[in-house]
Design an enzyme around this catalytic site. Structure first.
Site, short mmCIF file in Angstrom:
data_model
loop_
_atom_site.label_atom_id
_atom_site.label_comp_id
_atom_site.label_asym_id
_atom_site.label_seq_id
_atom_site.Cartn_x
_atom_site.Cartn_y
_atom_site.Cartn_z
N MET A 149 0.83 -1.19 0.00
CA MET A 149 0.00 0.00 0.00
C MET A 149 0.86 1.23 0.00
O MET A 149 1.78 1.39 -0.77
CB MET A 149 -0.93 0.00 1.19
CG MET A 149 -2.18 -0.85 0.99
SD MET A 149 -3.37 -0.59 2.27
CE MET A 149 -3.68 1.12 2.14
N ALA B 100 -3.88 -1.28 -7.75
CA ALA B 100 -3.73 0.13 -8.13
C ALA B 100 -3.37 0.96 -6.90
O ALA B 100 -3.95 0.78 -5.83
CB ALA B 100 -5.01 0.65 -8.76
N LYS B 101 -2.41 1.87 -7.07
CA LYS B 101 -2.04 2.77 -5.97
C LYS B 101 -2.89 4.03 -6.09
O LYS B 101 -2.52 4.99 -6.77
CB LYS B 101 -0.55 3.10 -6.01
CG LYS B 101 0.33 1.96 -5.51
CD LYS B 101 1.80 2.31 -5.55
CE LYS B 101 2.18 3.35 -4.52
NZ LYS B 101 2.12 2.85 -3.13
N THR B 102 -4.04 4.01 -5.44
CA THR B 102 -5.01 5.09 -5.53
C THR B 102 -5.09 5.80 -4.19
O THR B 102 -5.22 5.15 -3.14
CB THR B 102 -6.40 4.52 -5.87
OG1 THR B 102 -6.29 3.57 -6.92
CG2 THR B 102 -7.36 5.62 -6.25
N TYR C 240 -6.18 4.80 0.42
CA TYR C 240 -5.19 4.81 1.50
C TYR C 240 -5.74 5.29 2.84
O TYR C 240 -5.03 5.25 3.84
CB TYR C 240 -3.97 5.62 1.07
CG TYR C 240 -3.03 4.76 0.27
CD1 TYR C 240 -1.88 4.23 0.83
CD2 TYR C 240 -3.34 4.42 -1.04
CE1 TYR C 240 -1.05 3.40 0.10
CE2 TYR C 240 -2.52 3.60 -1.77
CZ TYR C 240 -1.38 3.08 -1.21
OH TYR C 240 -0.57 2.25 -1.92
#
Length: 325
Positions: A1, A175-177, A181
């Site tokens: 993450m 996906a790093k959205t 987070y």
């Protein structure tokens, strides 16, 4: 993450620097203080940003971005999940990043590319009835160890979070959205309130997913295990790198493992990996000592191999490095 937030004292470091004064934004280099967006930007209200965190290491052959191409792959793939057109090709982003580091005279540092939906109107969809403006920025700054210099040697104390990792049928974990987070924010803050250095997050089935900003590895009888992507873990770039280095060293690595909470307590060793965390030992979980309660031999070996690689000279894996000068 997540690769985490800016470290304590970041503003003081930035203000003390003679060169840390520039950000690349939408194709232009602009003063740090002018890199602003509208308060009604879609990304601010709905979390529609995708980003990467990339290390630039001071190798013996000069500063180099680590796994830049892999990070770009993930950035563009993350953007595609949200129909977000970055608007600049890989070569343009690479050129902009290298010039940004040169303008600020940065060697070893942390690089944050981000693409996001900007302001035109509010409403949940950024694409209907018309597409909102798509914005891109790149910033870079000095950053030491995310969890503290002593953590790399002494290890950290972790606690299993009561917050569960969202599933792949809810938000794409690959996906790093930014919006996703908040899950890590809740877990990290809970860990801090409970006296731990970091959290471990379980998935909806109660199996280990990852840390809020790291992948998790378990060592048992000399073999290495890490949760598979089906466990809702991010396919971390440092995770990929450590798996490859471990296999080259002769270790058996199970990279699609299913790890139950109880297995954490009986592991010989545990460690986190991540761009910010690098390779960080976990000495305890929920106040239970892991192994001897200190960095274990396998963790130490892989950590040494990783830092030997990124400090250079680079004898292997040259393709993993993008030279700055």
């Amino acid at each position: 993450m997540s690769d985490g937030t800016m470290p304590t004292g970041f503003e003081a470091k930035r203000e003390a620097s003679d060169t840390l004064d520039t950000i690349w934004m939408d194709g232009e280099f602009i003063p740090w203080e002018d890199a602003t967006i509208h308060v009604l930007s879609h990304a601010l209200h709905y979390g529609t940003s995708v980003f990467e965190g990339v290390r630039c290491y001071e190798t013996a052959d000069g500063p180099a971005l680590f796994r830049w191409d892999a990070h770009l792959d993930r950035l563009y793939n993350s953007a595609a999940m949200y129909d977000l057109d970055i608007g600049f090709d890989r070569e343009e982003l690479t050129t902009a990043t290298l010039e940004l580091l040169a303008r600020q005279d940065l060697g070893g540092c942390y690089v944050r590319p981000i693409a996001f939906y900007g302001y035109d109107r509010l409403g949940v969809s950024p694409t209907t009835p018309t597409k909102l403006p798509e914005r891109v920025a790149i910033a870079a700054w000095p950053w030491e160890s995310y969890l503290g210099e002593s953590a790399l040697e002494d290890g950290i104390d972790a606690g299993v979070s009561s917050w569960r990792k969202y599933g792949h049928d809810q938000i794409p974990p690959t996906a790093k959205t930014t919006g996703a987070y908040v899950n890590g924010v809740l877990a990290t803050d809970e860990a801090a309130r409970n006296g731990y250095d970091e959290a471990i997050v379980l998935n909806s089935e109660g199996n280990v997913a990852e840390g809020p900003g790291e992948n998790l590895f378990l060592v048992d009888d000399g073999e290495i295990y890490t949760p598979g992507l089906a466990e809702d873990a991010l396919d971390g770039i440092t995770r990929q790198s450590v798996i490859e280095l471990a296999r080259e060293a002769g270790y058996t690595v199970h990279d699609d493992a299913r790890i139950g909470r109880g297995e954490l307590y009986t592991a010989d060793e545990l460690f986190f990996t991540g761009t910010a965390a690098e390779v960080t030992p976990i000495r305890s979980v929920d106040d239970r000592a892991i192994g001897a309660g200190s960095k274990g031999p396998v963790t130490d070996d892989l950590q040494t191999r990783f830092f030997d690689l990124v400090s250079g000279p680079v004898d292997t894996h040259e393709a993993w490095f993008t030279r700055v000068h």
